[in-house]
Design an enzyme around this catalytic site. Structure first.
Site, PDB file in Angstrom:
ATOM      1  N   ARG A  35       0.736  -1.176   0.014  1.00 50.70           N
ATOM      2  CA  ARG A  35       0.259  -0.152  -0.273  1.00 50.70           C
ATOM      3  C   ARG A  35       1.005   1.616   0.363  1.00 50.70           C
ATOM      4  NH1 ARG A  35      -5.275   0.858   1.398  1.00 50.70           N
ATOM      5  NH2 ARG A  35      -5.678   2.923   1.179  1.00 50.70           N
ATOM      6  N   THR A 144     -16.821  -6.225  -1.019  1.00 54.65           N
ATOM      7  CA  THR A 144     -17.421  -4.934  -1.368  1.00 54.65           C
ATOM      8  C   THR A 144     -17.990  -4.927  -1.379  1.00 54.65           C
ATOM      9  OG1 THR A 144     -17.314  -2.980  -2.736  1.00 54.65           O
ATOM     10  CG2 THR A 144     -15.978  -5.351  -2.953  1.00 54.65           C
ATOM     11  N   SER A 179     -15.542  -2.329 -11.743  1.00 61.49           N
ATOM     12  CA  SER A 179     -14.028  -2.641 -12.519  1.00 61.49           C
ATOM     13  C   SER A 179     -13.468  -3.753 -11.706  1.00 61.49           C
ATOM     14  CB  SER A 179     -13.392  -1.610 -10.977  1.00 61.49           C
ATOM     15  OG  SER A 179     -12.958  -2.355 -10.296  1.00 61.49           O
ATOM     16  N   TYR A 181     -10.820  -4.484 -10.118  1.00 57.68           N
ATOM     17  CA  TYR A 181     -10.421  -4.755  -9.094  1.00 57.68           C
ATOM     18  C   TYR A 181     -11.885  -4.991  -8.332  1.00 57.68           C
ATOM     19  CZ  TYR A 181     -11.678  -3.315  -4.381  1.00 57.68           C
ATOM     20  OH  TYR A 181     -12.330  -3.470  -2.416  1.00 57.68           O
ATOM     21  N   HIS A 182     -13.323  -4.573  -8.373  1.00 62.76           N
ATOM     22  CA  HIS A 182     -14.352  -4.537  -7.579  1.00 62.76           C
ATOM     23  C   HIS A 182     -14.784  -6.116  -8.418  1.00 62.76           C
ATOM     24  CE1 HIS A 182     -15.583  -0.989  -6.582  1.00 62.76           C
ATOM     25  NE2 HIS A 182     -15.782  -1.699  -5.538  1.00 62.76           N
ATOM     26  N   LYS A 185     -12.695  -9.354  -6.466  1.00 63.09           N
ATOM     27  CA  LYS A 185     -13.500  -9.183  -5.292  1.00 63.09           C
ATOM     28  C   LYS A 185     -15.058 -10.423  -5.204  1.00 63.09           C
ATOM     29  CE  LYS A 185     -11.922  -6.263  -1.582  1.00 63.09           C
ATOM     30  NZ  LYS A 185     -10.758  -6.888  -0.193  1.00 63.09           N
ATOM     31  N   GLN A 208     -18.354  -4.603   2.369  1.00 59.03           N
ATOM     32  CA  GLN A 208     -17.934  -2.832   3.433  1.00 59.03           C
ATOM     33  C   GLN A 208     -18.500  -2.151   1.649  1.00 59.03           C
ATOM     34  OE1 GLN A 208     -15.610  -2.558   6.825  1.00 59.03           O
ATOM     35  NE2 GLN A 208     -13.540  -1.841   4.924  1.00 59.03           N
ATOM     36  N   ALA A 238     -14.405   8.997  -1.372  1.00 60.67           N
ATOM     37  CA  ALA A 238     -14.440   9.587  -1.154  1.00 60.67           C
ATOM     38  C   ALA A 238     -14.787  10.833  -0.204  1.00 60.67           C
ATOM     39  CB  ALA A 238     -16.126   9.593  -1.800  1.00 60.67           C
ATOM     40  N   ASN A 240     -12.922  10.636   2.710  1.00 62.73           N
ATOM     41  CA  ASN A 240     -11.446  11.191   3.179  1.00 62.73           C
ATOM     42  C   ASN A 240     -11.220  12.443   2.303  1.00 62.73           C
ATOM     43  OD1 ASN A 240     -12.394   9.452   4.588  1.00 62.73           O
ATOM     44  ND2 ASN A 240     -10.600   7.753   4.058  1.00 62.73           N
ATOM     45  N   THR A 253     -13.963  17.479  -5.169  1.00 63.94           N
ATOM     46  CA  THR A 253     -14.158  17.141  -6.811  1.00 63.94           C
ATOM     47  C   THR A 253     -15.677  15.782  -6.731  1.00 63.94           C
ATOM     48  OG1 THR A 253     -12.841  15.174  -5.922  1.00 63.94           O
ATOM     49  CG2 THR A 253     -11.498  17.327  -7.001  1.00 63.94           C
ATOM     50  N   ARG A 326     -15.231   7.810 -14.531  1.00 63.10           N
ATOM     51  CA  ARG A 326     -15.673   6.425 -14.210  1.00 63.10           C
ATOM     52  C   ARG A 326     -16.984   6.108 -15.266  1.00 63.10           C
ATOM     53  NH1 ARG A 326     -14.924   4.662  -7.593  1.00 63.10           N
ATOM     54  NH2 ARG A 326     -12.493   6.020  -7.385  1.00 63.10           N
ATOM     55  N   GLU A 328     -20.039   4.277 -15.015  1.00 60.81           N
ATOM     56  CA  GLU A 328     -21.247   4.434 -13.809  1.00 60.81           C
ATOM     57  C   GLU A 328     -22.086   4.966 -13.668  1.00 60.81           C
ATOM     58  OE1 GLU A 328     -18.838   5.318 -10.210  1.00 60.81           O
ATOM     59  OE2 GLU A 328     -18.952   7.236 -10.666  1.00 60.81           O
TER      60      GLU A 328
HETATM   61  N1  USQ Z   1     -16.451   9.925  -6.122  1.00 55.60           N
HETATM   62  C1  USQ Z   1     -16.337  11.481  -6.413  1.00 55.60           C
HETATM   63  N2  USQ Z   1     -15.776  12.449  -6.261  1.00 55.60           N
HETATM   64  C2  USQ Z   1     -14.193  11.540  -5.737  1.00 55.60           C
HETATM   65  C3  USQ Z   1     -13.985  10.124  -5.750  1.00 55.60           C
HETATM   66  C4  USQ Z   1     -14.753   9.740  -6.060  1.00 55.60           C
HETATM   67  O1  USQ Z   1     -17.190  11.560  -6.588  1.00 55.60           O
HETATM   68  O2  USQ Z   1     -13.417  12.570  -5.714  1.00 55.60           O
HETATM   69  C5  USQ Z   1     -17.455   8.835  -5.839  1.00 55.60           C
HETATM   70  C6  USQ Z   1     -17.317   7.872  -7.034  1.00 55.60           C
HETATM   71  O3  USQ Z   1     -17.453   8.308  -8.948  1.00 55.60           O
HETATM   72  C7  USQ Z   1     -17.924   6.568  -6.873  1.00 55.60           C
HETATM   73  C8  USQ Z   1     -18.151   6.816  -4.861  1.00 55.60           C
HETATM   74  O4  USQ Z   1     -18.009   8.649  -5.198  1.00 55.60           O
HETATM   75  O5  USQ Z   1     -19.536   6.761  -7.131  1.00 55.60           O
HETATM   76  C9  USQ Z   1     -17.506   6.183  -4.850  1.00 55.60           C
HETATM   77  O6  USQ Z   1     -16.164   5.874  -4.784  1.00 55.60           O
HETATM   78  P1  USQ Z   1     -14.469   5.703  -3.385  1.00 55.60           P
HETATM   79  O7  USQ Z   1     -13.258   5.748  -5.005  1.00 55.60           O
HETATM   80  O8  USQ Z   1     -14.619   6.727  -2.418  1.00 55.60           O
HETATM   81  O9  USQ Z   1     -15.430   4.335  -3.488  1.00 55.60           O
HETATM   82  P2  USQ Z   1     -14.617   2.740  -3.879  1.00 55.60           P
HETATM   83  O10 USQ Z   1     -13.832   3.258  -5.528  1.00 55.60           O
HETATM   84  O11 USQ Z   1     -15.850   2.636  -4.755  1.00 55.60           O
HETATM   85  O12 USQ Z   1     -14.131   1.872  -3.269  1.00 55.60           O
HETATM   86  C10 USQ Z   1     -13.529   2.051  -2.125  1.00 55.60           C
HETATM   87  C11 USQ Z   1     -12.605   1.610  -1.318  1.00 55.60           C
HETATM   88  C12 USQ Z   1     -12.917  -0.022  -1.745  1.00 55.60           C
HETATM   89  C13 USQ Z   1     -14.477  -0.634  -1.771  1.00 55.60           C
HETATM   90  C14 USQ Z   1     -15.199   0.384  -1.700  1.00 55.60           C
HETATM   91  C15 USQ Z   1     -16.855  -0.216  -1.386  1.00 55.60           C
HETATM   92  O13 USQ Z   1     -11.569   1.816  -2.247  1.00 55.60           O
HETATM   93  O14 USQ Z   1     -12.165  -1.039  -1.108  1.00 55.60           O
HETATM   94  O15 USQ Z   1     -14.615  -2.172  -1.421  1.00 55.60           O
HETATM   95  O16 USQ Z   1     -15.936   1.721  -1.442  1.00 55.60           O
HETATM   96  S1  USQ Z   1     -17.919   0.567  -3.156  1.00 55.60           S
HETATM   97  O17 USQ Z   1     -17.832   1.428  -3.168  1.00 55.60           O
HETATM   98  O18 USQ Z   1     -19.352  -0.570  -1.533  1.00 55.60           O
HETATM   99  O19 USQ Z   1     -18.284  -0.909  -3.274  1.00 55.60           O
END
Ligand code: USQ
Length: 400
Positions: A35, A144, A179, A181-182, A185, A208, A238, A240, A253, A326, A328
């Site tokens: 990491r 996830t 993705s 990555y997803h 999982k 999660q 997001a 964080n 963003t 992305r 989505e």
């Molecule tokens: N997003 C924004 N702006 C940003 C970052 C993200 O609009 O600056 C949006 C993304 O487009 C997405 C959402 O926020 O629709 C979530 O993005 P994320 O980067 O917070 O989370 P994600 O890529 O989905 O992945 C994170 C973890 C991953 C975990 C997942 C849970 O990195 O390890 O599996 O959250 S879940 O989202 O329920 O699949």
């Protein structure tokens, strides 16, 4: 209980080690520091200044009087996994040692192959080593919510009753990951489900949601015990990212119009849920699935919440709509179940705004570290195309 944590140097791993130890468990773990390297590859670093593992272990010992056993090594090597299990004889294994980033897996073929092979190989090694060394142990695997995707119907916890052509069965709910990555999982989940059937292994697969937060109580005021907090496009989640952006006055963003909805969970509640899973193992042969999140929000709602809390703390910040890098759904139904952990006694500790306030106050101390990496905040990894910085859609957030 003897609990072995894979990825113990990570965001969740280092927090969980402290949380479980404070509750009387004997904790050990392994990590190869991937990491730290991945975030460096993204041109970034943790907003919180994280100590080396040696320093962390020393601080842990000073605070708890306990020695945490640590193996620095690559769990893609089966022999190492089996050796660790023979030496430590774990009763529970919490598997956090995977690449957790959707964007990282979407960079190119090399990153996609790396993420899938690393994640799937390590899970396989754990399953075979459990079978060969500690078949009664319990695997708690971090999956996830993203495995399910965003179907236009309620999402159960792993399985659903379905009727097709006059016959009924209880089947795994369809996975529609978004993705590489997803999907890694999903493949891990399928392999675990089969190992439970084949060898009678017991496993909890945690679906999660997106985790946020800088700390848990156990970290106290000693910076050496802090966990990492990423804010780059690949490893910063997001909320964080939005909190780090607020601290340096960078516009928040929001990708697209921010109608994407996800389940969110504070770090400290994630610890509580993982601990409940560890302390309440399923019976031998059972493969169970828990959906683990606190509340669902869309991204624009969240950005506006961060903006509100930040403004209250004297950190005025804009919200911007950026081109979504992305692929989505921009707007969709999202209604997942979350009953299994509540049945085990899960009680949320802080609401989302209270947690944001704690985070922002923590992060204000590290403003300079975030400022130094300001230029990596705009994403350039596209799901479907070459790397290039995204463009602005509008400076006024559009309501969705
Ligand atoms: N997003 C924004 N702006 C940003 C970052 C993200 O609009 O600056 C949006 C993304 O487009 C997405 C959402 O926020 O629709 C979530 O993005 P994320 O980067 O917070 O989370 P994600 O890529 O989905 O992945 C994170 C973890 C991953 C975990 C997942 C849970 O990195 O390890 O599996 O959250 S879940 O989202 O329920 O699949």
């Amino acid at each position: 209980m003897r609990v072995f944590i894979t990825g113990i140097d990570g965001y969740l791993g280092w927090s969980l080690a402290q949380y479980l130890s404070a509750r009387g468990h004997e904790v050990a773990g392994a990590d190869i520091y991937f990491r730290r390297q991945w975030v460096e590859e993204m041109g970034s670093w943790s907003a919180t200044p994280i100590a080396s593992m040696e320093t962390r272990l020393q601080a842990f010992h000073e605070h708890t009087g306990k020695t945490l056993r640590f193996w620095h090594g690559d769990l893609r090597e089966y022999e190492l996994v089996e050796r660790i299990f023979r030496e430590f004889q774990p009763q529970a294994i919490v598997h956090l040692g995977e690449c957790p980033s959707a964007p990282y897996s979407m960079i190119d073929v090399h990153h996609a192959v790396f993420v899938q092979t690393a994640n799937i190989t390590t899970t396989f090694n754990l399953l075979f080593a459990m079978h060969n060394v500690c078949p009664d142990a319990h695997l708690v695997k971090l999956g996830t919510m993203g495995e399910y995707g965003t179907p236009n119907m309620d999402i159960p916890e792993g399985f659903f009753e379905v009727e097709f052509r006059g016959r009924r069965d209880r089947l795994p709910f369809p996975r529609q990951a978004g993705s590489w990555y997803h999907w890694s999982k999903v493949h891990g989940s399928n392999n675990i489900m089969f190992a439970c059937k084949l060898w009678g292994i017991r496993a909890t697969d945690i679906m999660q949601g997106v985790v946020f937060g800088t700390r848990i109580e156990e970290m106290g005021d000693d910076e050496r015990l802090l966990t990492r907090l990423d804010f780059d496009q690949a490893f910063g989640t997001a909320i964080n990212r939005f909190c780090c952006q607020s601290v340096i006055g960078h516009p928040l963003t929001v990708y697209g119009h921010g109608g994407q909805t996800r389940g969110f969970l504070p770090l400290r509640d994630s610890m509580q849920c993982l601990t409940l899973s560890v302390e309440n193992p399923p019976v031998a042969g059972e493969y169970r699935v828990f959906n683990q999140f606190e509340e669902t929000y869309n991204i624009l709602e969240l950005a506006l919440k961060v903006q509100k809390v930040a403004t209250e703390l004297g950190l005025p910040v804009e919200v911007q709509n950026l081109e979504n890098p992305r692929t989505e759904m921009g707007q969709h139904y999202y209604h997942p179940d979350r009953q299994n952990l509540i049945d085990l006694g899960y009680q949320p500790t802080h609401d989302v705004e209270a947690e944001m306030r704690i985070m922002l106050q923590d992060l204000m101390r590290y403003r300079e570290r975030i400022e130094e990496r300001r230029d990596i905040l705009i994403p350039d990894i596209h799901w479907n195309g070459p790397r290039k910085k995204v463009h602005l859609l509008s400076s006024e957030p559009e309501r969705v």
